[in-house]
Write a protein that holds these residues in place. Structure first.
Motif, PDB file in Angstrom:
ATOM      1  N   GLY A 197      -3.513  11.569 -13.411  1.00 48.97           N
ATOM      2  CA  GLY A 197      -2.253  12.278 -13.230  1.00 48.97           C
ATOM      3  C   GLY A 197      -2.153  13.602 -13.962  1.00 48.97           C
ATOM      4  N   PHE A 198      -3.217  14.382 -13.931  1.00 47.93           N
ATOM      5  CA  PHE A 198      -3.213  15.674 -14.618  1.00 47.93           C
ATOM      6  C   PHE A 198      -2.252  16.668 -13.962  1.00 47.93           C
ATOM      7  N   PHE A 199      -2.183  16.642 -12.622  1.00 45.73           N
ATOM      8  CA  PHE A 199      -1.407  17.628 -11.875  1.00 45.73           C
ATOM      9  C   PHE A 199      -0.475  16.932 -10.882  1.00 45.73           C
ATOM     10  N   GLU A 200       0.630  17.614 -10.558  1.00 41.59           N
ATOM     11  CA  GLU A 200       1.529  17.077  -9.546  1.00 41.59           C
ATOM     12  C   GLU A 200       0.908  17.177  -8.155  1.00 41.59           C
ATOM     13  N   ARG A 201       0.106  18.212  -7.952  1.00 45.83           N
ATOM     14  CA  ARG A 201      -0.566  18.348  -6.666  1.00 45.83           C
ATOM     15  C   ARG A 201      -1.867  19.125  -6.826  1.00 45.83           C
ATOM     16  N   ILE A 202      -2.759  18.895  -5.876  1.00 45.26           N
ATOM     17  CA  ILE A 202      -4.042  19.598  -5.814  1.00 45.26           C
ATOM     18  C   ILE A 202      -4.031  20.469  -4.559  1.00 45.26           C
ATOM     19  N   GLU A 203      -4.380  21.725  -4.719  1.00 48.86           N
ATOM     20  CA  GLU A 203      -4.426  22.652  -3.583  1.00 48.86           C
ATOM     21  C   GLU A 203      -5.866  23.151  -3.417  1.00 48.86           C
ATOM     22  N   PRO A 204      -6.650  22.524  -2.527  1.00 43.47           N
ATOM     23  CA  PRO A 204      -8.037  22.957  -2.345  1.00 43.47           C
ATOM     24  C   PRO A 204      -8.120  24.281  -1.589  1.00 43.47           C
ATOM     25  N   LEU A 205      -9.046  25.128  -2.010  1.00 40.95           N
ATOM     26  CA  LEU A 205      -9.326  26.395  -1.335  1.00 40.95           C
ATOM     27  C   LEU A 205     -10.834  26.525  -1.127  1.00 40.95           C
ATOM     28  N   GLU A 206     -11.225  27.149  -0.031  1.00 42.23           N
ATOM     29  CA  GLU A 206     -12.649  27.315   0.238  1.00 42.23           C
ATOM     30  C   GLU A 206     -13.313  28.045  -0.934  1.00 42.23           C
ATOM     31  N   HIS A 207     -14.476  27.567  -1.320  1.00 40.94           N
ATOM     32  CA  HIS A 207     -15.175  28.171  -2.462  1.00 40.94           C
ATOM     33  C   HIS A 207     -15.604  29.601  -2.114  1.00 40.94           C
ATOM     34  N   PRO A 208     -15.461  30.520  -3.059  1.00 40.68           N
ATOM     35  CA  PRO A 208     -15.865  31.912  -2.795  1.00 40.68           C
ATOM     36  C   PRO A 208     -17.294  32.058  -2.272  1.00 40.68           C
ATOM     37  N   ARG A 209     -18.216  31.267  -2.793  1.00 39.06           N
ATOM     38  CA  ARG A 209     -19.602  31.371  -2.307  1.00 39.06           C
ATOM     39  C   ARG A 209     -19.693  30.952  -0.840  1.00 39.06           C
ATOM     40  N   PHE A 210     -18.968  29.912  -0.449  1.00 43.69           N
ATOM     41  CA  PHE A 210     -18.956  29.473   0.945  1.00 43.69           C
ATOM     42  C   PHE A 210     -18.458  30.602   1.851  1.00 43.69           C
ATOM     43  N   VAL A 211     -17.394  31.259   1.442  1.00 46.34           N
ATOM     44  CA  VAL A 211     -16.846  32.350   2.241  1.00 46.34           C
ATOM     45  C   VAL A 211     -17.865  33.476   2.387  1.00 46.34           C
ATOM     46  N   MET A 212     -18.476  33.863   1.266  1.00 45.29           N
ATOM     47  CA  MET A 212     -19.414  34.982   1.283  1.00 45.29           C
ATOM     48  C   MET A 212     -20.701  34.661   2.043  1.00 45.29           C
ATOM     49  N   GLN A 213     -21.109  33.401   2.000  1.00 44.30           N
ATOM     50  CA  GLN A 213     -22.382  33.023   2.618  1.00 44.30           C
ATOM     51  C   GLN A 213     -22.241  32.630   4.085  1.00 44.30           C
ATOM     52  N   TYR A 214     -21.110  31.978   4.427  1.00 41.89           N
ATOM     53  CA  TYR A 214     -20.993  31.424   5.776  1.00 41.89           C
ATOM     54  C   TYR A 214     -19.821  31.964   6.592  1.00 41.89           C
ATOM     55  N   ARG A 215     -18.870  32.628   5.956  1.00 36.40           N
ATOM     56  CA  ARG A 215     -17.669  33.086   6.665  1.00 36.40           C
ATOM     57  C   ARG A 215     -17.329  34.538   6.336  1.00 36.40           C
ATOM     58  N   LEU A 216     -18.352  35.345   6.109  1.00 36.12           N
ATOM     59  CA  LEU A 216     -18.130  36.704   5.650  1.00 36.12           C
ATOM     60  C   LEU A 216     -17.252  37.513   6.608  1.00 36.12           C
ATOM     61  N   LYS A 217     -17.442  37.310   7.918  1.00 36.39           N
ATOM     62  CA  LYS A 217     -16.656  38.066   8.895  1.00 36.39           C
ATOM     63  C   LYS A 217     -15.175  37.687   8.859  1.00 36.39           C
ATOM     64  N   GLN A 218     -14.875  36.511   8.328  1.00 32.71           N
ATOM     65  CA  GLN A 218     -13.485  36.059   8.217  1.00 32.71           C
ATOM     66  C   GLN A 218     -12.938  36.216   6.792  1.00 32.71           C
ATOM     67  N   LYS A 219     -13.599  37.036   5.991  1.00 38.56           N
ATOM     68  CA  LYS A 219     -13.231  37.137   4.576  1.00 38.56           C
ATOM     69  C   LYS A 219     -11.764  37.495   4.387  1.00 38.56           C
ATOM     70  N   GLU A 220     -11.265  38.447   5.164  1.00 39.98           N
ATOM     71  CA  GLU A 220      -9.867  38.873   5.000  1.00 39.98           C
ATOM     72  C   GLU A 220      -8.901  37.725   5.264  1.00 39.98           C
ATOM     73  N   ALA A 221      -9.250  36.855   6.211  1.00 49.04           N
ATOM     74  CA  ALA A 221      -8.398  35.705   6.510  1.00 49.04           C
ATOM     75  C   ALA A 221      -8.361  34.734   5.330  1.00 49.04           C
ATOM     76  N   TYR A 222      -9.508  34.576   4.675  1.00 41.51           N
ATOM     77  CA  TYR A 222      -9.548  33.682   3.521  1.00 41.51           C
ATOM     78  C   TYR A 222      -8.815  34.290   2.317  1.00 41.51           C
ATOM     79  N   ILE A 223      -8.882  35.600   2.175  1.00 42.08           N
ATOM     80  CA  ILE A 223      -8.105  36.254   1.116  1.00 42.08           C
ATOM     81  C   ILE A 223      -6.611  36.002   1.351  1.00 42.08           C
ATOM     82  N   SER A 224      -6.189  36.134   2.597  1.00 42.98           N
ATOM     83  CA  SER A 224      -4.779  35.877   2.941  1.00 42.98           C
ATOM     84  C   SER A 224      -4.413  34.420   2.662  1.00 42.98           C
ATOM     85  N   LYS A 225      -5.339  33.512   2.932  1.00 41.68           N
ATOM     86  CA  LYS A 225      -5.077  32.093   2.672  1.00 41.68           C
ATOM     87  C   LYS A 225      -4.881  31.859   1.178  1.00 41.68           C
ATOM     88  N   TYR A 226      -5.718  32.477   0.351  1.00 45.98           N
ATOM     89  CA  TYR A 226      -5.557  32.354  -1.104  1.00 45.98           C
ATOM     90  C   TYR A 226      -4.180  32.863  -1.523  1.00 45.98           C
TER      91      TYR A 226
END
Length: 229
Positions: free
Chosen positions: A194-223
């Protein structure tokens, strides 16, 4: 009264793993292994955390060799440390793709001063791990890459997480970097402790840069959208 910078510097300079790692795994402690890292890290936190504000936690996995492994600052290679953070390491130039994405997010948020006023980037294991590939090349290794390593560092990670929360962090939400194994591990841990009230997962920066580079702006907006919580 101690500032958050004081607390972070004390935490980092007292990090020590005293257990036994599985064969072939080495622990990486830049604060003891790399000359000048303590001074660099101290300068950074004095610049951006010299107050008593409560901040939200962004929780990563463990440091990489070319980011925090060199600078002592999560997701910050020497290039990003120089610009936009304004802290130059003479004679050292390292590049980490994850750092590029994180600082693109920071820029979109309003820059380092605005971002670090609201957030602290930590890690499940604030010390990194490496192993040798066939041929002798050293590569990063994650705490969850083998059950033997996870078991060996579990108590260390729990202790470190509690100490990071004690720095002055908002426990209503933890932004977890990595929607796969890191998020699953931390979510299960959170159910138990019970450390946190909620967990908010976000795509790892390395995953974005390695596999989703063309969608980088969308992931920035998601963050940025997630950070409104």
């Amino acid at each position: 009264m101690k500032t958050m910078a004081d607390k972070i510097i004390h935490f980092n300079t007292h990090l020590a793993f005293k257990g036994t790692l599985p064969p072939g795994i080495r622990i990486m402690n830049p604060f003891r292994e790399q000359p000048g890292v303590v001074d660099i890290m101290t300068t950074f936190y004095r610049k951006f955390y010299n107050d008593t504000r409560t901040r939200k936690l962004i929780l990563g996995i463990n440091p990489g060799r070319f980011g925090a492994g060199v600078t002592g600052i999560p997701f910050t290679d020497s290039i990003r440390l120089a610009d936009p953070c304004g802290i130059v390491i003479p004679g050292i130039r390292t590049y980490e793709p994850s750092s590029v994405f994180v600082y693109d997010v920071i820029a979109a948020y309003g820059g380092p001063k605005a971002f670090y006023k609201d957030f602290f980037i930590g890690a499940m294991s604030p010390l990194g791990f490496t192993t040798l590939k066939p041929g002798g090349k050293e590569v990063n290794y994650n705490y969850y890459d083998s059950k033997a390593l996870t078991d060996a560092v579990m108590d260390f990670m729990l202790d470190c997480l509690r100490k990071q929360l004690a720095l002055g962090l908002d426990t209503r939400v933890a932004y977890v970097l990595g929607t796969g194994k890191n998020a699953a591990f931390i979510s299960k841990l959170n159910e138990q402790y019970g450390f946190f009230e909620r967990i908010e997962p976000l795509e790892h920066p390395r995953f974005v840069m390695q596999y989703r580079l063309k969608q980088k702006e969308a992931y920035i907006s998601k963050y940025l959208e997630a950070f409104k919580i």
